[in-house]
Motif scaffolding. Structure first.
Motif, short mmCIF file in Angstrom:
data_model
loop_
_atom_site.label_atom_id
_atom_site.label_comp_id
_atom_site.label_asym_id
_atom_site.label_seq_id
_atom_site.Cartn_x
_atom_site.Cartn_y
_atom_site.Cartn_z
N ILE A 1 0.86 -1.19 0.00
CA ILE A 1 0.00 0.00 0.00
C ILE A 1 0.89 1.24 0.00
N GLY A 2 0.62 2.12 -0.94
CA GLY A 2 1.33 3.40 -1.01
C GLY A 2 0.36 4.52 -1.27
N SER A 3 0.83 5.61 -1.81
CA SER A 3 -0.03 6.76 -2.13
C SER A 3 -0.23 6.82 -3.64
N LEU A 4 -1.49 6.93 -4.05
CA LEU A 4 -1.87 6.97 -5.46
C LEU A 4 -2.44 8.35 -5.78
N THR A 5 -2.09 8.87 -6.93
CA THR A 5 -2.66 10.14 -7.38
C THR A 5 -3.78 9.84 -8.38
N LEU A 6 -4.94 10.44 -8.14
CA LEU A 6 -6.09 10.22 -9.01
C LEU A 6 -6.14 11.26 -10.12
N SER A 7 -7.03 11.02 -11.07
CA SER A 7 -7.11 11.88 -12.25
C SER A 7 -7.46 13.32 -11.91
N ASP A 8 -8.16 13.54 -10.79
CA ASP A 8 -8.53 14.91 -10.41
C ASP A 8 -7.56 15.53 -9.41
N GLY A 9 -6.43 14.83 -9.18
CA GLY A 9 -5.40 15.39 -8.30
C GLY A 9 -5.46 14.91 -6.87
#
Length: 610
Positions: free
Chosen positions: A561-569
């Protein structure tokens, strides 16, 4: 038009937005000036000097911690007059009992620390004994839609001042339904939190083992926000306060399963029965309604006033009952007197039965997300209430009295208007600590009904109609990309931990997706890349904070598990893959997501028939 009238019906967000414009103190002074002496909803109100002193303290707070650290900056609120505020008299609607509080109740202290300004203390059924709003020497509080009818109690004044838009929220208390019945009668939201979440330190007790501080607001969003600000870890002033375990869901399924009594009692009120039938029809469009046997709920409800818990009320006002019984409202005194009739043996017999019934009730919730009931099965005029004060009060508690005895939380919601123009509300009830999940359904329901707020003509703000609220501090918002998606083989690892689906979305266009080798069931690896990336389909799930660690413990290498950036930031926690596993994996980025890849595999295996 004065500023106080102009602000009528403003929500918390609207108040917060304007109070930083440099006119906040003047706006509150104008509001206070509109609060009439003849308004029986108030027992005492802040004068100009008290507004000024509170505003001066607020400015000192803002200089110290900054305005952004004060989420209720300059927002006016009211409290029921069985809740202490330093320097204010607490009467519990009994002048002979009155005293000047030496410190704030814990919940009031927390709200003031967040920037809120106390503008008054509200009327109640004396010693919070009643569901009617008429048992007070300060006068009956009329219904905000038709003054011939009762407002409901005991938190009558708090409900009234919110319904009329004088303040965006007010505190009440709820032992038998006092935070819900007035909400239902006045077309507002009443949140009765899990017992012990809001401290009762500094609250005049009714039944100390059952008492809750409750919150009235115009919107579900506001009621939950105030509760989260006012809530506290175990408070040394309240032996019944407790730590939030963060194990309960923070939302409910898109189409929740709601238990509903198979047989409903309206005590001859056909108008209320028709109103609830309309609400039920609307509910059936957005939820699965599951008929249940209401018998254990009704039996437990009867124990509250027909059992030894009445002796707690006797204990709370014992010296006054002995030394000055005539100072107590006759109807209230008649109820409190009954506490002297019970023995210790009676108490233990009742407690054993309470535990048995609570266990049966808990099993109901094994198969449903919540229980839905009419907030009250009927409403009465003030004149009618004078004729049958005990019987009609008891009728109001038909669907409320069991809640605290069974350690449940509840959310009273506006629903429909009766044929006579009075409000008819519904209440959602769930196990302890499911408050946020109730609020999730409550938000959706309030947006669906789209009624004017309280007795004002203000519409529900567009912001409160949003489907996807920001994540709660009680959960982790997690992006899943493969075998944990809905209808995939490992989705149960989320649902069995009470995780709830939020939305389907995409990552930022900086990722590639791989089918990992030798995994059962098949699993993907998601990797962020500097070039040639694309947006990958993911699902967002909210998993209770205390269940997140055990979920992560089940994740095998090379996943993590890490940090994911989504399409809206937005940045959320999500599945990532260690780089060492990627050379042996198949790049499946072209399918746009794991579901697309699995569909293609199935199609290939069946000769093109997916």
């Amino acid at each position: 038009m004065t500023q106080g009238i102009e602000s009528g019906g403003w929500t918390l967000t609207q108040w917060c937005r304007v109070q930083q414009d440099g006119q906040g103190r003047e706006r509150l002074q104008a509001l206070a000036a509109t609060l009439a002496d003849s308004d029986t909803a108030w027992i005492v109100r802040a004068d100009a000097a008290l507004i000024d002193s509170q505003w001066a303290e607020l400015e000192r707070q803002a200089e110290s911690v900054g305005v952004k650290a004060l989420p209720l900056y300059g927002v006016p609120f009211a409290i029921k007059d069985n809740i202490d505020a330093v320097g204010w008299k607490t009467t519990a609607a009994c002048p002979a009992f009155a005293y000047t509080a030496e410190q704030d109740a814990t919940v009031v202290s927390r709200l003031r620390a967040a920037g809120a300004i106390l503008v008054g203390k509200t009327n109640l059924d004396q010693f919070a004994t009643g569901l009617v709003g008429t048992r007070s020497p300060y006068g009956a509080v009329p219904n905000s839609f038709d003054p011939a009818y009762v407002s409901g109690g005991s938190s009558a004044g708090s409900a009234s001042v919110v319904a009329r838009g004088l303040v965006p929220f007010a505190l009440g208390t709820d032992t038998a339904g006092s935070g819900r019945v007035p909400a239902g009668f006045n077309n507002i939201v009443g949140l009765k939190p899990t017992r012990g979440w809001l401290s009762i330190g500094g609250v005049v007790p009714a039944c100390r083992t059952l008492d809750c501080v409750s919150v009235f607001a115009l919107t579900v969003e506001d009621a939950l926000a105030v509760t989260e600000i006012g809530g506290s870890a175990p408070d040394e002033r309240d032996a019944y306060s407790r730590q939030h375990p963060h194990t309960a869901p923070v939302a409910m399924p898109e189409r929740p399963r709601l238990a509903i009594p198979a047989a409903l009692e309206f005590h001859g009120d056909d108008v209320m029965a028709r109103a609830f039938d309309r609400a039920r029809t609307q509910l059936a469009r957005v939820a699965e309604l599951v008929p249940i046997d209401y018998t254990p709920f009704a039996e437990l409800a009867a124990l509250l006033y027909q059992g030894p818990w009445v002796a707690e009320r006797t204990h709370a006002v014992g010296p006054l009952l002995i030394n000055d019984p005539d100072a107590i409202d006759p109807t209230v005194r008649g109820i409190i007197d009954k506490g002297l009739d019970y023995s210790a043996l009676d108490t233990f017999d009742a407690e054993y039965r309470r535990a048995e019934l609570s266990q049966r009730i808990a099993r109901v919730f094994d198969d449903v997300d919540a229980l839905v009931v009419p907030t009250s099965p009927t409403i009465r005029t003030i004149a009618e209430m004078a004729e049958q004060p005990v019987q009609y009060n008891s009728e109001f508690g038909t669907y409320t009295n069991f809640t605290n005895l069974a350690d449940l939380c509840a959310l009273a919601l506006p629903a429909v208007m009766r044929d006579d123009g009075l409000p008819a509300g519904i209440t959602l009830i769930a196990p302890a600590w499911h408050d946020r999940a109730l609020a999730d359904v409550g938000r959706r329901w309030q947006a669906l009904c789209d009624l004017p707020l309280g007795a004002t003509e203000q519409p529900l703000p567009v912001a409160d109609k949003e489907v996807i609220p920001p994540p709660s501090s009680a959960c982790v918002r997690l992006a899943v990309v493969g075998a944990h998606l809905r209808d995939m083989p490992l989705n149960f690892q989320l649902t069995t931990r009470r995780a709830t689906f939020v939305e389907a979305t995409h990552t930022a266009p900086d990722y590639r997706l791989y089918a990992l080798a030798n995994t059962t069931p098949p699993k993907p690896g998601l990797a962020r890349v500097e070039t040639n990336g694309t947006a990958i389909e993911v699902e967002l799930w909210d998993i209770p904070l205390a269940r997140f660690g055990e979920f992560v413990a089940e994740i095998p290498a090379p996943l993590g598990i890490g940090s994911l950036t989504l399409s809206d930031g937005r940045v959320v926690k999500g599945f990532v893959c260690e780089p060492w596993a990627l050379p042996a994996a198949q790049d499946v980025t072209e399918y746009g997501g794991w579901r697309g890849f699995m569909t293609a595999l199935k199609s290939a295996a069946t000769g093109g028939e997916a």
